[in-house]
Design a protein around this motif. Sequence first.
Motif, PDB file in Angstrom:
ATOM      1  N   ASP B 128      36.040   8.756 -16.176  1.00 54.95           N
ATOM      2  CA  ASP B 128      35.182   9.105 -17.315  1.00 54.95           C
ATOM      3  C   ASP B 128      34.302   7.930 -17.710  1.00 54.95           C
ATOM      4  OD1 ASP B 128      36.849  11.203 -17.215  1.00 54.95           O
ATOM      5  OD2 ASP B 128      37.983  10.682 -19.026  1.00 54.95           O
ATOM      6  N   LEU B 129      34.754   6.738 -17.359  1.00 54.52           N
ATOM      7  CA  LEU B 129      34.013   5.557 -17.802  1.00 54.52           C
ATOM      8  C   LEU B 129      32.837   5.273 -16.876  1.00 54.52           C
ATOM      9  CD1 LEU B 129      37.057   3.261 -18.644  1.00 54.52           C
ATOM     10  CD2 LEU B 129      35.543   4.405 -20.276  1.00 54.52           C
ATOM     11  N   PRO B 130      31.686   4.916 -17.459  1.00 49.36           N
ATOM     12  CA  PRO B 130      30.504   4.649 -16.634  1.00 49.36           C
ATOM     13  C   PRO B 130      30.665   3.343 -15.853  1.00 49.36           C
ATOM     14  CG  PRO B 130      30.050   4.109 -18.931  1.00 49.36           C
ATOM     15  CD  PRO B 130      31.425   4.716 -18.893  1.00 49.36           C
ATOM     16  N   ARG B 131      29.923   3.199 -14.777  1.00 46.30           N
ATOM     17  CA  ARG B 131      29.906   1.957 -14.012  1.00 46.30           C
ATOM     18  C   ARG B 131      28.550   1.321 -14.159  1.00 46.30           C
ATOM     19  NH1 ARG B 131      34.827   3.173 -11.435  1.00 46.30           N
ATOM     20  NH2 ARG B 131      35.700   3.702 -13.440  1.00 46.30           N
ATOM     21  N   PRO B 132      28.454   0.020 -14.124  1.00 43.55           N
ATOM     22  CA  PRO B 132      29.586  -0.891 -14.117  1.00 43.55           C
ATOM     23  C   PRO B 132      30.292  -0.917 -15.468  1.00 43.55           C
ATOM     24  CG  PRO B 132      27.556  -2.111 -14.438  1.00 43.55           C
ATOM     25  CD  PRO B 132      27.162  -0.690 -14.197  1.00 43.55           C
ATOM     26  N   LEU B 133      31.603  -1.196 -15.439  1.00 38.66           N
ATOM     27  CA  LEU B 133      32.265  -1.534 -16.686  1.00 38.66           C
ATOM     28  C   LEU B 133      31.817  -2.946 -17.038  1.00 38.66           C
ATOM     29  CD1 LEU B 133      35.950  -0.265 -16.539  1.00 38.66           C
ATOM     30  CD2 LEU B 133      34.046   0.582 -17.915  1.00 38.66           C
ATOM     31  N   PRO B 150      22.321  -0.566 -27.266  1.00 37.13           N
ATOM     32  CA  PRO B 150      23.282   0.483 -27.644  1.00 37.13           C
ATOM     33  C   PRO B 150      23.588   1.460 -26.517  1.00 37.13           C
ATOM     34  CG  PRO B 150      21.149   0.802 -28.730  1.00 37.13           C
ATOM     35  CD  PRO B 150      21.133  -0.572 -28.124  1.00 37.13           C
ATOM     36  N   LYS B 151      22.617   1.672 -25.647  1.00 36.82           N
ATOM     37  CA  LYS B 151      22.841   2.608 -24.558  1.00 36.82           C
ATOM     38  C   LYS B 151      23.918   2.112 -23.602  1.00 36.82           C
ATOM     39  CE  LYS B 151      20.407   5.610 -21.600  1.00 36.82           C
ATOM     40  NZ  LYS B 151      19.412   5.678 -20.571  1.00 36.82           N
ATOM     41  N   LEU B 152      24.153   0.800 -23.617  1.00 41.88           N
ATOM     42  CA  LEU B 152      25.151   0.238 -22.709  1.00 41.88           C
ATOM     43  C   LEU B 152      26.535   0.130 -23.363  1.00 41.88           C
ATOM     44  CD1 LEU B 152      22.991  -2.568 -21.045  1.00 41.88           C
ATOM     45  CD2 LEU B 152      23.415  -0.237 -20.248  1.00 41.88           C
ATOM     46  N   ARG B 274      18.809 -10.869 -19.530  1.00 45.21           N
ATOM     47  CA  ARG B 274      18.017 -10.383 -18.400  1.00 45.21           C
ATOM     48  C   ARG B 274      18.785  -9.338 -17.583  1.00 45.21           C
ATOM     49  NH1 ARG B 274      16.415 -15.578 -15.940  1.00 45.21           N
ATOM     50  NH2 ARG B 274      16.205 -16.288 -18.078  1.00 45.21           N
ATOM     51  N   ILE B 275      20.056  -9.611 -17.315  1.00 47.98           N
ATOM     52  CA  ILE B 275      20.797  -8.673 -16.468  1.00 47.98           C
ATOM     53  C   ILE B 275      21.046  -7.357 -17.212  1.00 47.98           C
ATOM     54  CG2 ILE B 275      23.226  -9.229 -16.943  1.00 47.98           C
ATOM     55  CD1 ILE B 275      22.678  -9.367 -13.465  1.00 47.98           C
ATOM     56  N   LEU B 276      21.232  -7.431 -18.521  1.00 49.11           N
ATOM     57  CA  LEU B 276      21.445  -6.206 -19.289  1.00 49.11           C
ATOM     58  C   LEU B 276      20.162  -5.378 -19.330  1.00 49.11           C
ATOM     59  CD1 LEU B 276      23.684  -7.507 -22.234  1.00 49.11           C
ATOM     60  CD2 LEU B 276      24.388  -6.098 -20.288  1.00 49.11           C
ATOM     61  N   GLU B 277      19.020  -6.051 -19.389  1.00 48.90           N
ATOM     62  CA  GLU B 277      17.759  -5.308 -19.347  1.00 48.90           C
ATOM     63  C   GLU B 277      17.604  -4.614 -18.004  1.00 48.90           C
ATOM     64  OE1 GLU B 277      14.639  -7.941 -20.651  1.00 48.90           O
ATOM     65  OE2 GLU B 277      14.987  -7.303 -22.724  1.00 48.90           O
ATOM     66  N   ASP B 278      17.960  -5.315 -16.951  1.00 49.87           N
ATOM     67  CA  ASP B 278      17.881  -4.698 -15.624  1.00 49.87           C
ATOM     68  C   ASP B 278      18.823  -3.501 -15.527  1.00 49.87           C
ATOM     69  OD1 ASP B 278      15.973  -6.428 -14.816  1.00 49.87           O
ATOM     70  OD2 ASP B 278      17.246  -7.635 -13.505  1.00 49.87           O
ATOM     71  N   LEU B 279      20.013  -3.666 -16.061  1.00 45.28           N
ATOM     72  CA  LEU B 279      20.977  -2.570 -16.015  1.00 45.28           C
ATOM     73  C   LEU B 279      20.435  -1.367 -16.803  1.00 45.28           C
ATOM     74  CD1 LEU B 279      23.736  -1.349 -15.370  1.00 45.28           C
ATOM     75  CD2 LEU B 279      24.679  -2.542 -17.348  1.00 45.28           C
ATOM     76  N   GLU B 280      19.892  -1.664 -17.972  1.00 45.30           N
ATOM     77  CA  GLU B 280      19.350  -0.612 -18.818  1.00 45.30           C
ATOM     78  C   GLU B 280      18.231   0.156 -18.092  1.00 45.30           C
ATOM     79  OE1 GLU B 280      18.773  -1.061 -23.475  1.00 45.30           O
ATOM     80  OE2 GLU B 280      17.036  -1.740 -22.358  1.00 45.30           O
TER      81      GLU B 280
END
Lengths: 148, 440
Positions: B128-133, B150-152, B274-280
Amino acid sequence: MSAAIHLSYKVDGSDFTGAGTASAAIKRILREIGVDMDTIRRCAICMYEGEINMVIHANGGTADVYIDTEGVKMVLKDNGPGIADVEQAMQEGFSTAKEGVRDLGFGAGMGLPNMKKYSDEMLIDTEVGKGTKVTLIVRFPKGGGDGA
Amino acid sequence: MKHSVTLDKERCRGCTTCVKHCPTEAIRVRRGRAHIIEERCIDCGECIRVCPNKMKKAVCDPFDIINNYKYKVALPDQSLYGQFRNTGDLNLILAGLLEMGFDMVAEVAEAAEYISMAVRELLEKNDDLPRPLISSACPAVVRLICMRFPKLMPHLVPLIAPFEAAAIKSRKLASEASGLPPEEIGIFLISPCAAKATATRYPMSLENKVVDGVLSMTDVYKELLSAMKNVKDPPPKLARSGPIGVGWARAGGEMYALPDKKCIAVDGIENIIRILEDLEDGMLPPVDFLELDACNQGCVGGVLTAENPYVARAKIAMLTKQIPESENKAMSPEKFAMQMELVHAPAWKLDDDFLEALKKAARIEELRKQLPGLNCGSCGAPSCRALAEDIVLGIGNENDCIFRLREKMQNIAGSEKADDYLPPPFRRGKKREVHDDESQ
Ligand SMILES: Nc1ncnc2c1ncn2[C@@H]1O[C@H](COP(=O)(O)OP(=O)(O)O)[C@@H](O)[C@H]1O
Ligand code: SF4
Ligand SMILES: [Mg+2]
């Protein structure tokens, strides 16, 4: 169009890492306005793909962004080689990117299809030898931002 | 929102070093003093690190606080083990803490092993949990995500932090050992950073506080050095953590505990953004787990540590090779489940009303184009764009910009001479066109 924002960016054709500047700026502004995250993401993807295309296929160009209560309009304009067969270019996986560019992870042929997928309206105005103008519209969900 | 980073108002000289370095643009200089915009602070400690006058501090409790309790438990953060050049003997370090007046030690590193095993189980079983954790171990990162991404939030590992798990478990053990009721047990985190200090005071995912006080690692370290000399050789066997838990002290440690998973470990708050923006944006290759440490090198780089982060990191790496595997057995992740849902705390919204927000954004853009785009910091804001924002939000003034002021002076003095009164970098004949891609 009472409260409209117009931004314009030059996209440098010689710099891969520079592509994404406009996309990051739009994200920031939309977040501040309180636009929902999904819409922000759609705009960011459209803009980023558009920027990248101008860098790898057209030696740079300009990006104009208009934001109003209805949504976001992005206009990407370049004086590059133009697209000979737009229908073909729109196909998933079609790319004329050279090997060197592909090695960098670009040129998967998904840019235009993704822009189509994530925008509400997309218009390509292109002439071989003259340049390309891509207009994209992403509309806000009803009721404007949802605060997310 | 409450914080542990504070500023010595008397001694702050109003330079703009911290303003420029704050990753969330949370600091402004006004009337010669830095001010922190509370809603935007994530307690990452960057301002403490860069302050040339050492004016910013992480608020900890005085050591005496332990005497308010009959039975005292020390929770040494795993980064403590990287602080000693002359010993790698965990038992000696822990026995030193008992010498200092604690009745029990409960290693955060031991709890980290349980959390590592629980994370592995989540990755293996829970679809149920999204990847990556995303690791929820660094409170500065959790705050950043709750505020700006917030989306992450659903990606965050839904488990409490190791120090919280250690506190909960040790309160029980200490109560049994001493025969005292749990509330008479005092539990003290020896913290490497402001973020963990804040997290003990204002827990994000627990119903109640589980730690009674926070001690600065540097302060404890100084006392501990001499206390360790009084430990009888050989020290009693106190350490229960193994290489995995100890390894958490440095960046990549959580990742090493998941050898068969695809992981990315990122340290340094700017790199994390930066990495969170890429993930988003969906730009990251598919991975199972993201380990994010706000401090360079991980917790050994925390602002309250004593040792050079690189030296400490090497020490931790060596320890993970020397010490024996622990005997800690996996426990169900439910045992460590967050008790409260994380809340989204937006700090970058101009107005609750969409139309108003849009108007404000338009005004900000308009103002920004009129500002010189030099990001000089003289106005006390980190960038021209930030000043434009401040003006619209009512916490800044157009005349805060030295260029704007010059124009005013010219109008009053009616001469070009006003230029001469500006510092050299700002003396210019005419105003330059500013592009939107500048002064972001
Ligand atoms: N701005 C542009 N100028 C010229 N050609 C373009 C432009 N944008 C796209 N194209 C053409 O369309 C093709 C498909 O584009 P796209 O779907 O983005 O894939 P990719 O960029 O990965 O090649 C490109 O390979 C290129 O031939
Ligand atoms: S990386 Fe570790 S020391 Fe640094 S802020 Fe996060 S928890 Fe604290
Ligand atoms: Mg493309």
